[in-house]
Design a protein around this motif. Structure first.
Motif, PDB file in Angstrom:
ATOM      1  N   LEU A 264      44.036  40.378  41.885  1.00  0.00           N
ATOM      2  CA  LEU A 264      42.367  40.012  42.056  1.00  0.00           C
ATOM      3  C   LEU A 264      42.273  38.671  42.679  1.00  0.00           C
ATOM      4  O   LEU A 264      42.985  37.961  42.380  1.00  0.00           O
ATOM      5  CB  LEU A 264      41.997  40.220  40.833  1.00  0.00           C
ATOM      6  CG  LEU A 264      40.368  39.485  40.551  1.00  0.00           C
ATOM      7  CD1 LEU A 264      39.352  40.701  41.317  1.00  0.00           C
ATOM      8  CD2 LEU A 264      39.946  39.239  39.406  1.00  0.00           C
ATOM      9  N   ILE A 265      41.296  38.694  43.614  1.00  0.00           N
ATOM     10  CA  ILE A 265      40.955  37.235  44.245  1.00  0.00           C
ATOM     11  C   ILE A 265      39.631  37.176  44.051  1.00  0.00           C
ATOM     12  O   ILE A 265      38.625  38.293  44.426  1.00  0.00           O
ATOM     13  CB  ILE A 265      41.425  37.292  45.511  1.00  0.00           C
ATOM     14  CG1 ILE A 265      42.957  37.199  45.748  1.00  0.00           C
ATOM     15  CG2 ILE A 265      40.953  35.914  46.349  1.00  0.00           C
ATOM     16  CD1 ILE A 265      43.569  37.299  47.036  1.00  0.00           C
ATOM     17  N   THR A 266      39.115  36.303  43.646  1.00  0.00           N
ATOM     18  CA  THR A 266      37.781  35.831  43.455  1.00  0.00           C
ATOM     19  C   THR A 266      37.493  34.795  44.354  1.00  0.00           C
ATOM     20  O   THR A 266      38.297  33.670  44.504  1.00  0.00           O
ATOM     21  CB  THR A 266      37.271  35.456  41.995  1.00  0.00           C
ATOM     22  OG1 THR A 266      38.162  34.487  41.432  1.00  0.00           O
ATOM     23  CG2 THR A 266      37.274  36.714  41.252  1.00  0.00           C
ATOM     24  N   ILE A 267      36.152  34.450  44.944  1.00  0.00           N
ATOM     25  CA  ILE A 267      35.761  33.322  45.662  1.00  0.00           C
ATOM     26  C   ILE A 267      34.199  33.199  45.462  1.00  0.00           C
ATOM     27  O   ILE A 267      33.425  33.775  46.018  1.00  0.00           O
ATOM     28  CB  ILE A 267      35.965  33.554  47.201  1.00  0.00           C
ATOM     29  CG1 ILE A 267      37.417  34.059  47.634  1.00  0.00           C
ATOM     30  CG2 ILE A 267      35.782  32.111  48.016  1.00  0.00           C
ATOM     31  CD1 ILE A 267      37.522  34.222  49.118  1.00  0.00           C
ATOM     32  N   GLY A 268      33.882  31.947  44.746  1.00  0.00           N
ATOM     33  CA  GLY A 268      32.674  31.921  44.401  1.00  0.00           C
ATOM     34  C   GLY A 268      32.033  30.588  45.071  1.00  0.00           C
ATOM     35  O   GLY A 268      32.439  29.427  44.964  1.00  0.00           O
ATOM     36  N   PHE A 269      31.184  30.748  45.873  1.00  0.00           N
ATOM     37  CA  PHE A 269      30.348  29.743  46.860  1.00  0.00           C
ATOM     38  C   PHE A 269      31.479  28.909  47.424  1.00  0.00           C
ATOM     39  O   PHE A 269      31.388  27.838  47.546  1.00  0.00           O
ATOM     40  CB  PHE A 269      29.545  28.940  45.798  1.00  0.00           C
ATOM     41  CG  PHE A 269      28.530  29.609  45.044  1.00  0.00           C
ATOM     42  CD1 PHE A 269      27.588  30.317  45.613  1.00  0.00           C
ATOM     43  CD2 PHE A 269      28.522  29.754  43.556  1.00  0.00           C
ATOM     44  CE1 PHE A 269      26.387  30.989  45.153  1.00  0.00           C
ATOM     45  CE2 PHE A 269      27.562  30.428  43.121  1.00  0.00           C
ATOM     46  CZ  PHE A 269      26.671  31.377  43.725  1.00  0.00           C
ATOM     47  N   GLY A 270      32.553  29.656  48.166  1.00  0.00           N
ATOM     48  CA  GLY A 270      33.472  28.965  48.729  1.00  0.00           C
ATOM     49  C   GLY A 270      33.411  29.461  50.016  1.00  0.00           C
ATOM     50  O   GLY A 270      34.011  28.486  51.092  1.00  0.00           O
TER      51      GLY A 270
ATOM     52  N   LYS B 114      47.642  42.282  46.706  1.00  0.00           N
ATOM     53  CA  LYS B 114      48.496  43.385  46.731  1.00  0.00           C
ATOM     54  C   LYS B 114      47.755  44.615  47.229  1.00  0.00           C
ATOM     55  O   LYS B 114      46.422  44.577  46.989  1.00  0.00           O
ATOM     56  CB  LYS B 114      48.918  43.760  45.325  1.00  0.00           C
ATOM     57  CG  LYS B 114      49.874  42.954  44.538  1.00  0.00           C
ATOM     58  CD  LYS B 114      50.190  43.284  43.216  1.00  0.00           C
ATOM     59  CE  LYS B 114      51.123  42.648  42.591  1.00  0.00           C
ATOM     60  NZ  LYS B 114      51.030  42.905  41.023  1.00  0.00           N
ATOM     61  N   PRO B 115      48.241  45.634  47.770  1.00  0.00           N
ATOM     62  CA  PRO B 115      47.589  46.882  48.065  1.00  0.00           C
ATOM     63  C   PRO B 115      46.785  47.564  46.822  1.00  0.00           C
ATOM     64  O   PRO B 115      47.460  47.485  45.827  1.00  0.00           O
ATOM     65  CB  PRO B 115      48.645  47.872  48.822  1.00  0.00           C
ATOM     66  CG  PRO B 115      49.600  46.975  49.070  1.00  0.00           C
ATOM     67  CD  PRO B 115      49.847  45.832  48.399  1.00  0.00           C
ATOM     68  N   ASN B 116      45.774  47.772  46.917  1.00  0.00           N
ATOM     69  CA  ASN B 116      45.073  48.200  45.880  1.00  0.00           C
ATOM     70  C   ASN B 116      44.153  47.222  45.172  1.00  0.00           C
ATOM     71  O   ASN B 116      43.375  47.397  44.128  1.00  0.00           O
ATOM     72  CB  ASN B 116      45.530  49.300  44.871  1.00  0.00           C
ATOM     73  CG  ASN B 116      45.566  50.753  45.464  1.00  0.00           C
ATOM     74  OD1 ASN B 116      44.647  51.247  45.913  1.00  0.00           O
ATOM     75  ND2 ASN B 116      46.834  51.259  45.089  1.00  0.00           N
ATOM     76  N   GLY B 117      44.577  45.917  45.471  1.00  0.00           N
ATOM     77  CA  GLY B 117      43.840  44.768  44.762  1.00  0.00           C
ATOM     78  C   GLY B 117      42.481  44.644  45.381  1.00  0.00           C
ATOM     79  O   GLY B 117      41.983  45.114  46.286  1.00  0.00           O
ATOM     80  N   ALA B 118      41.775  43.794  44.453  1.00  0.00           N
ATOM     81  CA  ALA B 118      40.249  43.801  44.874  1.00  0.00           C
ATOM     82  C   ALA B 118      39.860  42.276  45.272  1.00  0.00           C
ATOM     83  O   ALA B 118      40.411  41.145  44.731  1.00  0.00           O
ATOM     84  CB  ALA B 118      39.471  44.170  43.621  1.00  0.00           C
ATOM     85  N   LEU B 119      38.989  42.074  46.132  1.00  0.00           N
ATOM     86  CA  LEU B 119      38.485  40.728  46.328  1.00  0.00           C
ATOM     87  C   LEU B 119      36.865  40.832  45.927  1.00  0.00           C
ATOM     88  O   LEU B 119      36.146  41.788  46.226  1.00  0.00           O
ATOM     89  CB  LEU B 119      38.578  40.442  47.820  1.00  0.00           C
ATOM     90  CG  LEU B 119      37.730  39.186  48.430  1.00  0.00           C
ATOM     91  CD1 LEU B 119      38.325  37.873  47.892  1.00  0.00           C
ATOM     92  CD2 LEU B 119      37.605  39.204  50.105  1.00  0.00           C
ATOM     93  N   ILE B 120      36.533  39.941  45.290  1.00  0.00           N
ATOM     94  CA  ILE B 120      35.198  39.586  44.827  1.00  0.00           C
ATOM     95  C   ILE B 120      34.530  38.358  45.345  1.00  0.00           C
ATOM     96  O   ILE B 120      35.354  37.350  45.185  1.00  0.00           O
ATOM     97  CB  ILE B 120      34.804  39.436  43.196  1.00  0.00           C
ATOM     98  CG1 ILE B 120      35.758  40.823  42.655  1.00  0.00           C
ATOM     99  CG2 ILE B 120      33.467  39.568  43.018  1.00  0.00           C
ATOM    100  CD1 ILE B 120      35.628  40.870  41.217  1.00  0.00           C
TER     101      ILE B 120
END
Ligand code: SAM
Length: 219
Positions: free
Chosen positions: A104-110, A129-135
């Motif tokens: 999982l990767i998150t990027i808030g106001f970045g 990773k494959p099947n991983g999510a970015l928010i």
């Protein structure tokens, strides 16, 4: 580059809704059961700390500003989350992690701060990773023309007014306003995510589209 007043700027530009939207990120993240999460442009670690509440999830927060990270480290210590959340100095556009590492990767106001948006998002894609999510949570411009006009009028009067009352750094607010209006949002941003390889992009507008949460996958 804006650094010192970022938390305050978040407060102004999101009309103090950013905490609620960060909780939305946590709700989405929880359903994905991540075990290794990366919060990019973590700042003072608001999102990393929230992700740290997910059972069995190790969280790394990365930011180019040591000053922001130091404030974040104090918050992590205060919440006794040192075992699950760590902060590292690093550049989103040259991440120091192996390929296919995080789920999982998150990027808030970045993302708006990236010098090269495609390069920064490409790095997120590489370490996910494959099947991983970015928010991604970012300010955006409302799509509806009438709301966009009202929004433009309001932000061009309200934000400078707040800046003149509270801030020492007027430049930061002008920068923020200009970059918020010029930065690609909605479908444009979704197309950029797709162009670097992400799929299944969901666009979740918040507060009439003045900010947006994007959720996508590496397939
Ligand atoms: C508006 S703050 C957001 C902080 C936090 N994510 C939040 O939502 O409260 C933007 C952050 O991006 C960081 N930043 C800017 N460019 C960066 C880059 N290339 N790599 C990593 N961090 C970056 C800044 O230092 C700052 O802490």
């Amino acid at each position: 580059m804006i650094k010192f007043e970022d938390d305050f700027l978040n407060w102004i530009i999101t009309f103090n809704n950013h905490k609620r939207w960060k909780n939305n990120i946590l709700s989405i993240a929880k359903k994905l059961n991540p075990t290794k999460a990366l919060d990019i442009a973590t700042g003072t670690a608001d999102i990393a700390i929230k992700l740290g509440s997910i059972p069995n999830c190790q969280v790394v927060g990365v930011d180019i500003s040591e000053q922001m990270l130091n404030i974040g480290r104090k918050k992590i210590k205060k919440k006794n989350l040192q075992k699950s959340v760590s902060l590292q100095n690093g550049d989103a556009e040259n991440l120091n992690y192996n390929d296919n590492f995080f789920d999982l990767i998150t990027i808030g106001f970045g993302v708006r701060n990236f010098q090269d948006l495609e390069k920064g998002l490409g790095e997120s894609f590489r370490v996910l990773k494959p099947n991983g999510a970015l928010i991604v949570l970012e300010t955006s411009v409302p799509e509806n023309k009438i709301i966009r006009l009202l929004y433009s009028f309001f932000t061009r009067t309200y934000i400078p007014l707040m800046a003149s009352i509270f801030s020492k750094d007027k430049y930061a607010y002008n920068y923020l306003l200009n970059s918020a209006e010029l930065f690609p949002s909605g479908k444009k941003f979704s197309n950029i995510l797709k162009s670097v390889g992400f799929a299944d992009v969901l666009i979740k507008p918040k507060l009439f589209g003045s900010s947006t949460i994007y959720v996508c996958k590496k397939k």
